[in-house]
Each structure stands twice: as C-alpha cells, then as structure tokens.
Design a protein around this motif. Sequence first.
Motif, mmCIF file in Angstrom:
data_model
loop_
_atom_site.group_PDB
_atom_site.id
_atom_site.type_symbol
_atom_site.label_atom_id
_atom_site.label_comp_id
_atom_site.label_asym_id
_atom_site.label_seq_id
_atom_site.Cartn_x
_atom_site.Cartn_y
_atom_site.Cartn_z
ATOM 1 N N SER A 184 -179.156 -46.912 -14.805
ATOM 2 C CA SER A 184 -179.054 -47.492 -13.369
ATOM 3 C C SER A 184 -177.581 -47.250 -12.763
ATOM 4 N N GLY A 185 -176.520 -46.682 -13.417
ATOM 5 C CA GLY A 185 -175.314 -46.545 -12.813
ATOM 6 C C GLY A 185 -175.269 -45.275 -12.049
ATOM 7 N N ILE A 186 -176.135 -44.367 -12.377
ATOM 8 C CA ILE A 186 -176.506 -42.949 -11.727
ATOM 9 C C ILE A 186 -175.926 -42.679 -10.092
ATOM 10 N N ASN A 223 -172.572 -42.570 -17.219
ATOM 11 C CA ASN A 223 -173.692 -42.891 -17.611
ATOM 12 C C ASN A 223 -174.103 -42.332 -18.823
ATOM 13 N N VAL A 224 -174.700 -43.356 -20.045
ATOM 14 C CA VAL A 224 -174.759 -42.750 -21.253
ATOM 15 C C VAL A 224 -176.209 -43.164 -21.732
ATOM 16 N N ASP A 255 -173.823 -36.163 -7.487
ATOM 17 C CA ASP A 255 -172.394 -36.392 -7.916
ATOM 18 C C ASP A 255 -172.673 -37.348 -8.994
ATOM 19 N N TYR A 256 -172.746 -37.010 -10.165
ATOM 20 C CA TYR A 256 -173.136 -38.194 -11.239
ATOM 21 C C TYR A 256 -172.619 -37.835 -12.554
ATOM 22 N N GLN A 257 -172.129 -38.463 -13.527
ATOM 23 C CA GLN A 257 -171.804 -38.403 -14.873
ATOM 24 C C GLN A 257 -172.848 -38.703 -15.861
ATOM 25 N N LEU A 258 -173.289 -37.956 -16.685
ATOM 26 C CA LEU A 258 -174.385 -38.374 -17.586
ATOM 27 C C LEU A 258 -173.744 -37.858 -18.914
ATOM 28 N N PHE A 259 -174.166 -38.604 -20.019
ATOM 29 C CA PHE A 259 -173.928 -38.341 -21.449
ATOM 30 C C PHE A 259 -175.029 -38.618 -22.256
ATOM 31 N N ILE A 260 -175.677 -37.729 -22.909
ATOM 32 C CA ILE A 260 -176.821 -37.952 -23.965
ATOM 33 C C ILE A 260 -176.224 -37.887 -25.354
ATOM 34 N N SER A 261 -176.787 -38.914 -26.119
ATOM 35 C CA SER A 261 -176.358 -38.780 -27.401
ATOM 36 C C SER A 261 -177.244 -37.631 -28.458
#
Length: 426
Positions: free
Chosen positions: A57-59, A66-67, A93-99
């Motif tokens: 929800s920080g997207i 955002n993780v 315009d977002y930052q996303l990181f997926i494990s």
Amino acid sequence: MSTLVVVGSQWGDEGKGKITDYMAQEADVVVRSQGGNNAGHTITFDGNKYALRSIPSGIFNPKIKNVMANGMVINPKQMLEELKGLEERGIKDYQLFISNRAHVVMPYHQELDGAYEQFKGDKKIGTTKRGIGPCYADKANRIGIRIGDLINPESFKLVLKDTLTIKNMELKMLGLEPFDFDKIYNEYVQYGQEIKKYVCDTSLLLEEEIEKGSKVLFEGAQGVMLCLDHGSYPYVTSSSPTGASVPLNAGVAPKYINNILGICKAYTTRVGEGPFPTELDGDLAHYIRERGHEYGTVTKRPRRVGYLDCVALNYARRISGINYLALMLFDVLSGLETLKICYAYEMDGKIINTVPATLEEYQNCKPLYIEMPGWEEDITNVTSFDELPLNAQNYIRKIEELTKTEIVLFSVGPDRKQTIKLKEFF
Ligand code: GDP
Ligand code: IMO
Ligand code: MG
C-alpha cells in the motif's frame, strides 16, 4: 531505528490498507511479508478508491520502496494485471522490489483450492479460492516454485517439470484434468521475464534500509484470528499474519521489530466459515453491514458482522505483541441506542478470557457482554477526540481498559483524511 508492523487484530478486513497508506506518508519502505492476493486492501484518497491485492500500500508514493517479501505467495499473472491497472490510473512512478524467495501461485493451485472446497462440502473453509492454501502446502512439501526459478527460463523448466508431474498425479486422483506442461511453461516464462526487473534479495535490501535509519512499515494481510497456528483452525488462512511472523517472512532479524500496531474495527466482521461468538443477525447485522459496506473486497461476499469481541482482541494482542491499537470504522456505529462489548466467554459453565484451541470448544463459547449507551451523532467529520460525543469517547476508553492498550488512532470514514492520530508512534 524505526519499524512499525501493521497487524490485523481480528478476522481480516480491519482497515490495514487504509492505515498502511496513511502511515506510509511517514515511511521510506513498505513491506508485505505474507499472504497473497487473498488480501484486499482498500485505500481512498483525493476522490479515488483503490483495491490492492498483492501490491504493498505504499505504491502511491514514488519515494517509497515497496517490498514483496519472501513469505508472500505471488500470482504473477494477477500481480502484473494489478500493476497495469494502477498504471492505467496514473500510478506510473513507483518503486517495487520482489523477493527471489517468494513462492509462485500457479494455476493448478487455484484449481486445487476450488476442488478441496467442493469436496469438503458443508465443512468448507470458505477460502477466497485464489490457490493460497495449496501454494503454501507445496512450499512446505518442498515442491514449490519460487520467483527466483520463475525468472530463469532454464531453472523454471526443470522445477516445473518435476512439480507438474506430481501435481498432475494429484489432479488425476481427484478426477480433474491435468495441466499441459508446454502451455503453462510458455505462459509463465513470459510473466517471469516481465517481473524480472523487480526481483532481488529483499532481505538484504531491508537490512540495509533499517541499518541506515529508514522508516520501515510492515503491512500485514489477513488477521491474527486467521493465523495458521493461532487462529480458529481449521477455519484459517495458510500463513501467519502475526507480528511474530514478520522477521521470518521478511528476512529481517527480530531485533529490528519494535512496535506493533493492531488494526481493529469498532465491531467485528468475518468472511468465510468458522466460529464467531459475537455474530449478529437480523436488523442489527443488516444496519452495520450496510453502513460499513461490509462486502468482501476480493470475493464480494457479504461479511458476517458482530459486536466487538475483546476476548479475541486480547488474544490477538497477546499472541502478536500488539502495543498500540487503531480503532477503525468508528463512524459505522452512530445511530445505535445501545452497544455491547464482549469481555469474556462462558464455556461449559466456566468463564474464560482466552480463545480455546479446539473448534468444538470454540463453538461452545457464549459471549458475555457489557452494555454501553450509543450515540446518535454523525462523526464522519470529527477531527479530534474532544469533538466526539461523550458516549463515543467512553467507548474508546472502555476498549483501552479492556485491552490494557492505548488507542493511538481512530478512523471515521474510508478517506485518508478521516483519520485522527492521537499521538506519534512511528
Ligand atoms: P483491509 O483488508 O484490512 O485493508 O480492509 P478492507 O479494505 O478489506 O476493508 C475495510 C473497508 O472499510 C474498506 O472498504 C475501507 O475503505 C473501509 N474503511 C476503512 N476505514 C474506515 C472507516 O473508518 N469508516 C468507514 N466507514 N469505512 C472505512
Ligand atoms: P485482508 O488482508 C478477510 C479468509 C477467507 C477464508 C480463510 C481462508 O483483506 O484482511 P484463503 O483464501 O486465505 O485460503 O481463505 O481466510 N481470508 C480473509 N478474510 N480478509 C482477508 O484478507 C482474508 N484472506 C483470507 O475468507 O475464511
Ligand atoms: Mg481486506
């Protein structure tokens, strides 16, 4: 060092999305660490309403990392659609990181989820049918597919071959159609390539962020009463939504977790089957359901509604180490002459203050209530504690007394602005 865990303290849908978005205004990183697209987190601001499922929800804030951490189960097809939907609405315009360690929800998981529910008949769990349980089961059975495999075409081919052999045997035993290797491979290898740019070792990223003093917000999904270990088993989800699960599911050391904010409705709801001691029916249930728009975000099912259950809430507080509470959907209770709060259960003639382990015992629990006078006034425009009608103030104070926990925030409507923070806690 500042971290905050947002935990659902009931049976889910407490307003975790709203509060994560609200607290994200102060955060640098927002992390989802368990569950998958069984979650439905609703966020409303500037006249727009969003329903997030897998995406943190920080997207909406370009500055936030955002993780999606290792403890999640990710349906890549749904997740990409969700991202596309956000982009179409201007969230580009977002930052996303997926494990790379998160598990992949495959189409056979969803098929099996539906089939198990059907076989269970009137003993069904009432799952969201998103394949969550079967995916976590494969993880535990060590035949899961991880994001790190999905993004590498050669690894993916090898693990999918082995896994699909087993899954197809299972499907055939259940009288279901097996899946075609080439069809799944060709479709999913493509998703892997699309999400590759987001994938990394998120545990390392989080350690770095915490060590440099970033504010990290962990967004729980589901709620403590749906916990696989501590919830109303077997009517639970297949992950642990407690504060204790965050270090494991996010790959951060427990020493970094300081504060746990329990999100709690001013009443109780539950979607799906299972025990619910304070459940209401008739006109009162209808009144609360309609005022609170209590219909599932994911499945649109009408939510079951009931009075606030402080036994379950205290249980969640204890299990999850909740040290602050956020009281949500408070506005929904306006217009009720009398309110009841469950403070204990009666079970087989004994008074108990905790949630019993077995289904049989829990089904035998009768709620014991205190009654409080309600209030008529609409409180959706209230901006401070003092503006609340006296009886509403007393309701807050009573919950604090019964849970021995401070309510640091209350919410009087779905909008980000309809949030009243009573003290700083992040
Ligand atoms: P989550 O799964 O915990 O994020 O909660 P959901 O989004 O599934 O369900 C909470 C619902 O309540 C959503 O429709 C929210 O927009 C809404 N909501 C959140 N806070 C409030 C509030 O204070 N008042 C009202 N009326 N609605 C709220
Ligand atoms: P959020 O994050 C409410 C419930 C389902 C079912 C049980 C198992 O929006 O609060 P599953 O599909 O997980 O195997 O279903 O758990 N459930 C939820 N209920 N809110 C949720 O998520 C839920 N996620 C799962 O209804 O009873
Ligand atoms: Mg929800």
